[in-house]
Write an enzyme that holds these catalytic residues in place. Structure first.
Site, PDB file in Angstrom:
ATOM      1  N   GLU A   1     -17.628 -18.855 -12.180  1.00 47.80           N
ATOM      2  CA  GLU A   1     -17.337 -20.287 -12.291  1.00 47.80           C
ATOM      3  C   GLU A   1     -17.517 -21.045 -10.988  1.00 47.80           C
ATOM      4  O   GLU A   1     -18.168 -22.079 -10.947  1.00 47.80           O
ATOM      5  CB  GLU A   1     -15.919 -20.509 -12.825  1.00 47.80           C
ATOM      6  CG  GLU A   1     -15.598 -21.986 -12.964  1.00 47.80           C
ATOM      7  CD  GLU A   1     -14.343 -22.280 -13.749  1.00 47.80           C
ATOM      8  OE1 GLU A   1     -14.168 -23.442 -14.142  1.00 47.80           O
ATOM      9  OE2 GLU A   1     -13.535 -21.358 -13.960  1.00 47.80           O
TER      10      GLU A   1
ATOM     11  N   ASP B   1     -14.480 -15.351 -14.392  1.00 40.39           N
ATOM     12  CA  ASP B   1     -13.670 -16.552 -14.217  1.00 40.39           C
ATOM     13  C   ASP B   1     -12.454 -16.146 -13.386  1.00 40.39           C
ATOM     14  O   ASP B   1     -11.590 -15.408 -13.882  1.00 40.39           O
ATOM     15  CB  ASP B   1     -13.226 -17.125 -15.567  1.00 40.39           C
ATOM     16  CG  ASP B   1     -12.642 -18.525 -15.444  1.00 40.39           C
ATOM     17  OD1 ASP B   1     -12.349 -18.950 -14.305  1.00 40.39           O
ATOM     18  OD2 ASP B   1     -12.486 -19.199 -16.476  1.00 40.39           O
TER      19      ASP B   1
ATOM     20  N   ILE C   1      -9.776 -17.713 -12.199  1.00 41.61           N
ATOM     21  CA  ILE C   1      -8.519 -18.152 -12.811  1.00 41.61           C
ATOM     22  C   ILE C   1      -8.873 -18.999 -14.029  1.00 41.61           C
ATOM     23  O   ILE C   1      -9.362 -20.124 -13.887  1.00 41.61           O
ATOM     24  CB  ILE C   1      -7.630 -18.973 -11.854  1.00 41.61           C
ATOM     25  CG1 ILE C   1      -7.273 -18.182 -10.598  1.00 41.61           C
ATOM     26  CG2 ILE C   1      -6.354 -19.408 -12.579  1.00 41.61           C
ATOM     27  CD1 ILE C   1      -6.415 -18.967  -9.601  1.00 41.61           C
ATOM     28  N   ASP C   2      -8.660 -18.465 -15.203  1.00 46.79           N
ATOM     29  CA  ASP C   2      -8.810 -19.277 -16.407  1.00 46.79           C
ATOM     30  C   ASP C   2      -7.438 -19.860 -16.715  1.00 46.79           C
ATOM     31  O   ASP C   2      -6.431 -19.161 -16.672  1.00 46.79           O
ATOM     32  CB  ASP C   2      -9.301 -18.427 -17.577  1.00 46.79           C
ATOM     33  CG  ASP C   2      -9.747 -19.282 -18.747  1.00 46.79           C
ATOM     34  OD1 ASP C   2     -10.038 -20.478 -18.532  1.00 46.79           O
ATOM     35  OD2 ASP C   2      -9.806 -18.768 -19.872  1.00 46.79           O
TER      36      ASP C   2
ATOM     37  N   THR D   1      -6.575 -22.963 -15.017  1.00 42.72           N
ATOM     38  CA  THR D   1      -6.207 -23.399 -13.664  1.00 42.72           C
ATOM     39  C   THR D   1      -5.108 -24.453 -13.688  1.00 42.72           C
ATOM     40  O   THR D   1      -4.190 -24.429 -12.853  1.00 42.72           O
ATOM     41  CB  THR D   1      -7.445 -23.929 -12.919  1.00 42.72           C
ATOM     42  OG1 THR D   1      -8.413 -22.881 -12.806  1.00 42.72           O
ATOM     43  CG2 THR D   1      -7.077 -24.400 -11.519  1.00 42.72           C
TER      44      THR D   1
ATOM     45  N   ASP E   1     -15.830 -18.480 -19.826  1.00 41.84           N
ATOM     46  CA  ASP E   1     -14.631 -18.673 -20.644  1.00 41.84           C
ATOM     47  C   ASP E   1     -14.635 -17.799 -21.893  1.00 41.84           C
ATOM     48  O   ASP E   1     -13.573 -17.481 -22.424  1.00 41.84           O
ATOM     49  CB  ASP E   1     -14.504 -20.144 -21.064  1.00 41.84           C
ATOM     50  CG  ASP E   1     -14.259 -21.064 -19.893  1.00 41.84           C
ATOM     51  OD1 ASP E   1     -13.176 -20.967 -19.296  1.00 41.84           O
ATOM     52  OD2 ASP E   1     -15.153 -21.867 -19.570  1.00 41.84           O
TER      53      ASP E   1
END
Length: 281
Positions: free
Chosen positions: A71, A90, A92-93, A95, A221
């Site tokens: 990302e 990712d 931190i999905d 955020t 994602d």
């Protein structure tokens, strides 16, 4: 040899995911600085970048010939997905959840080989939920096998969707109509604000369907979690075509079975048609 290499990929990825998740766990209650990307619903913190650097840096050392889609380092244009082993990350999905200390947030690591997902890891270290899957070997939560829900009637289903895209001017009318239509058809709806983890809840069997699409939603994602769902017996389809998802075009409906998926695709399509018809009048 192939099975040995697969084990090396998996063990390396699990180790780095746990290391990265420790950064998330240690920082969730602290003060964060963040920037807006596409809007105040699409944020990035210094920890997103720190975690991504840890994962990619160590994966590059371990597997120097591999490619990466991530990302914070990929930028606005997705690279082409090739047949080469490609890590999809990712850091931190969820955020915004992370910034607020809301415990639904996770680290996501997936691996595609020959354009097919072969490994998926989604780890929420706050709630200690480690979802894993390897192609053909099932889906697991903390090492325990998981399966999707057996519900086939949408009126008895719990459906998740991200309602925040109502903030976006050119999506507002369609999102309002989609939400209204799904609320009327399903037993209930929920919004958690974290795509990969919500997809894993479909795999776990506690959510029957999840619709996710919009600016800021991308390959990282859905890639890892799409494998976790399929290995748990569910499906992830393209919202427009109803065909199996292309992870490079993440407009996804995930569901516990094809019937629920078709119903959600139809409801969204009909909702959009109503909005388009009104606009022409």
């Amino acid at each position: 040899m192939a099975r040995y290499i697969e084990e090396v990929y998996y063990e390396t990825a699990i180790k780095l995911t746990r290391e990265a998740a420790q950064i998330l766990r240690d920082s969730i209650d602290g003060l964060k600085t963040f920037d807006e990307k596409l809007g105040n619903w699409d944020l990035v913190t210094e920890y997103d970048r720190k975690i991504e650097n840890v994962i990619i840096g160590k994966l590059k050392n371990a597997f120097p010939s591999h490619k990466f889609i991530a990302e914070e380092s990929t930028g606005g244009e997705l690279p082409e997905l090739t047949d080469n082993p490609t890590w999809i990350i990712d850091p931190i999905d969820g955020t915004t959840n992370f910034i607020h200390g809301f415990p639904h947030t996770c680290v996501v690591v997936g691996l595609a080989i020959k354009k097919e997902m072969v490994l998926g890891i989604v780890y929420n270290p706050i709630l200690e939920q480690l979802f894993t899957a390897r192609k053909g070997r099932g889906a697991f939560l903390n090492g325990k096998s998981i399966r999707v829900s057996k519900i086939e009637d949408l009126s008895k289903a719990l459906v998740c969707m991200e309602c925040g895209f109502i903030k976006i001017d050119d999506m507002r009318e369609k999102m309002v109509e989609r939400v209204r239509a799904i609320v009327m058809a399903a037993q209930g709806i929920r919004t958690l604000g974290v795509a990969a983890l919500t997809l894993c809840y479909v795999a776990l069997g506690i959510v029957e369907a999840y619709y996710i699409e919009g600016p800021g939603i991308s390959t990282w994602d859905i890639a890892a979690a799409s494998l976790i769902i399929s290995e748990a017996g569910g499906v992830v389809v393209d919202r427009v075509t109803g065909e199996p998802i292309d992870i490079m075009k993440p407009r996804a409906v995930a569901a516990c079975n094809e019937k629920i998926a078709r119903d959600v695709v139809r409801i969204i399509r009909d909702a959009d048609l109503r909005v388009n018809t009104r606009a022409k009048q």
